[in-house]
Design a protein around this motif. Structure first.
Motif, mmCIF file in Angstrom:
data_model
loop_
_atom_site.group_PDB
_atom_site.id
_atom_site.type_symbol
_atom_site.label_atom_id
_atom_site.label_comp_id
_atom_site.label_asym_id
_atom_site.label_seq_id
_atom_site.Cartn_x
_atom_site.Cartn_y
_atom_site.Cartn_z
ATOM 1 N N MET A 1 56.620 -31.018 23.897
ATOM 2 C CA MET A 1 57.859 -30.630 23.245
ATOM 3 C C MET A 1 58.962 -30.384 24.270
ATOM 4 S SD MET A 1 58.852 -28.715 20.128
ATOM 5 C CE MET A 1 60.377 -27.944 19.856
ATOM 6 N N ILE A 2 58.661 -29.638 25.315
ATOM 7 C CA ILE A 2 59.676 -29.325 26.317
ATOM 8 C C ILE A 2 60.150 -30.597 27.046
ATOM 9 C CG2 ILE A 2 60.125 -28.051 28.462
ATOM 10 C CD1 ILE A 2 60.108 -26.292 26.017
ATOM 11 N N PRO A 3 59.267 -31.508 27.493
ATOM 12 C CA PRO A 3 59.774 -32.728 28.136
ATOM 13 C C PRO A 3 60.669 -33.558 27.216
ATOM 14 C CG PRO A 3 57.459 -32.458 28.646
ATOM 15 C CD PRO A 3 57.809 -31.422 27.614
ATOM 16 N N ASP A 4 60.356 -33.589 25.921
ATOM 17 C CA ASP A 4 61.216 -34.311 24.980
ATOM 18 C C ASP A 4 62.594 -33.665 24.897
ATOM 19 O OD1 ASP A 4 59.197 -36.088 24.402
ATOM 20 O OD2 ASP A 4 58.502 -34.964 22.660
ATOM 21 N N LEU A 5 62.627 -32.343 24.909
ATOM 22 C CA LEU A 5 63.894 -31.622 24.845
ATOM 23 C C LEU A 5 64.710 -31.868 26.105
ATOM 24 C CD1 LEU A 5 65.663 -29.644 23.281
ATOM 25 C CD2 LEU A 5 64.434 -27.797 24.411
ATOM 26 N N ILE A 6 64.047 -31.872 27.259
ATOM 27 C CA ILE A 6 64.744 -32.140 28.519
ATOM 28 C C ILE A 6 65.286 -33.560 28.534
ATOM 29 C CG2 ILE A 6 64.425 -32.387 31.003
ATOM 30 C CD1 ILE A 6 62.443 -30.046 30.823
ATOM 31 N N ALA A 7 64.479 -34.522 28.117
ATOM 32 C CA ALA A 7 64.928 -35.917 28.080
ATOM 33 C C ALA A 7 66.099 -36.074 27.116
ATOM 34 C CB ALA A 7 63.787 -36.832 27.686
ATOM 35 N N PHE A 8 66.024 -35.427 25.957
ATOM 36 C CA PHE A 8 67.107 -35.517 24.984
ATOM 37 C C PHE A 8 68.388 -34.921 25.542
ATOM 38 C CE2 PHE A 8 69.551 -33.615 21.494
ATOM 39 C CZ PHE A 8 69.870 -34.764 20.798
ATOM 40 N N SER A 9 68.294 -33.776 26.233
ATOM 41 C CA SER A 9 69.500 -33.153 26.768
ATOM 42 C C SER A 9 70.083 -33.975 27.909
ATOM 43 C CB SER A 9 69.224 -31.722 27.210
ATOM 44 O OG SER A 9 68.543 -31.688 28.428
ATOM 45 N N MET A 10 69.236 -34.636 28.700
ATOM 46 C CA MET A 10 69.750 -35.489 29.772
ATOM 47 C C MET A 10 70.461 -36.719 29.200
ATOM 48 S SD MET A 10 66.748 -35.251 32.632
ATOM 49 C CE MET A 10 67.521 -36.442 33.690
ATOM 50 N N VAL A 11 69.881 -37.309 28.168
ATOM 51 C CA VAL A 11 70.522 -38.464 27.530
ATOM 52 C C VAL A 11 71.838 -38.046 26.886
ATOM 53 C CG1 VAL A 11 70.281 -40.118 25.638
ATOM 54 C CG2 VAL A 11 68.393 -39.745 27.209
ATOM 55 N N THR A 12 71.834 -36.908 26.234
ATOM 56 C CA THR A 12 73.064 -36.403 25.619
ATOM 57 C C THR A 12 74.129 -36.152 26.681
ATOM 58 O OG1 THR A 12 71.779 -35.380 23.864
ATOM 59 C CG2 THR A 12 74.029 -34.591 24.156
ATOM 60 N N TRP A 13 73.728 -35.531 27.800
ATOM 61 C CA TRP A 13 74.673 -35.273 28.886
ATOM 62 C C TRP A 13 75.228 -36.576 29.434
ATOM 63 C CZ3 TRP A 13 74.431 -36.889 33.973
ATOM 64 C CH2 TRP A 13 75.422 -36.376 34.799
ATOM 65 N N PHE A 14 74.379 -37.591 29.630
ATOM 66 C CA PHE A 14 74.833 -38.863 30.170
ATOM 67 C C PHE A 14 75.858 -39.509 29.242
ATOM 68 C CE2 PHE A 14 74.500 -43.483 30.424
ATOM 69 C CZ PHE A 14 74.844 -43.680 31.739
ATOM 70 N N PHE A 15 75.578 -39.547 27.949
ATOM 71 C CA PHE A 15 76.516 -40.184 27.028
ATOM 72 C C PHE A 15 77.805 -39.387 26.885
ATOM 73 C CE2 PHE A 15 72.767 -42.619 25.529
ATOM 74 C CZ PHE A 15 73.298 -43.873 25.748
ATOM 75 N N ASP A 16 77.727 -38.064 26.961
ATOM 76 C CA ASP A 16 78.949 -37.254 26.943
ATOM 77 C C ASP A 16 79.790 -37.521 28.185
ATOM 78 O OD1 ASP A 16 78.375 -36.135 24.513
ATOM 79 O OD2 ASP A 16 77.597 -34.249 25.344
ATOM 80 N N ALA A 17 79.133 -37.599 29.350
ATOM 81 C CA ALA A 17 79.859 -37.884 30.585
ATOM 82 C C ALA A 17 80.466 -39.282 30.545
ATOM 83 C CB ALA A 17 78.922 -37.744 31.789
ATOM 84 N N TRP A 18 79.720 -40.249 30.008
ATOM 85 C CA TRP A 18 80.232 -41.616 29.904
ATOM 86 C C TRP A 18 81.443 -41.657 28.970
ATOM 87 C CZ3 TRP A 18 79.699 -45.886 32.565
ATOM 88 C CH2 TRP A 18 80.175 -47.068 32.027
ATOM 89 N N ALA A 19 81.384 -40.961 27.840
ATOM 90 C CA ALA A 19 82.507 -40.930 26.896
ATOM 91 C C ALA A 19 83.729 -40.277 27.536
ATOM 92 C CB ALA A 19 82.106 -40.182 25.627
ATOM 93 N N GLU A 20 83.510 -39.234 28.335
ATOM 94 C CA GLU A 20 84.631 -38.585 29.009
ATOM 95 C C GLU A 20 85.252 -39.505 30.048
ATOM 96 O OE1 GLU A 20 85.607 -34.372 31.248
ATOM 97 O OE2 GLU A 20 83.616 -34.751 30.432
ATOM 98 N N LEU A 21 84.429 -40.240 30.783
ATOM 99 C CA LEU A 21 84.951 -41.194 31.763
ATOM 100 C C LEU A 21 85.769 -42.291 31.081
ATOM 101 C CD1 LEU A 21 85.012 -42.053 34.733
ATOM 102 C CD2 LEU A 21 82.961 -43.400 34.283
#
Length: 54
Positions: free
Chosen positions: A1-21
């Motif tokens: 459960m925790i690795p899935d949450l970490i992976a999800f938050s990293m993917v979310t962070w990447f797409f948020d950063a990409w959208a901001e760029l």
């Protein structure tokens, strides 16, 4: 459960950063991009000079 949450938050962070760029790319003009790039280069040179690793 925790690795899935970490992976999800990293993917979310990447797409948020990409959208901001993309948002910055679409709204900044050439002069503003020149200032950002000049500051990045100056910061890089200061970081290189600041350490005794040379």
């Amino acid at each position: 459960m925790i690795p899935d949450l970490i992976a999800f938050s990293m993917v979310t962070w990447f797409f948020d950063a990409w959208a901001e760029l993309v948002r910055y790319f679409n709204t900044m003009n050439t002069m503003q991009w020149g200032i950002v790039s000049a500051c990045s280069v100056a910061f890089g040179f200061l970081c290189l000079r600041g350490h005794k690793i040379n």
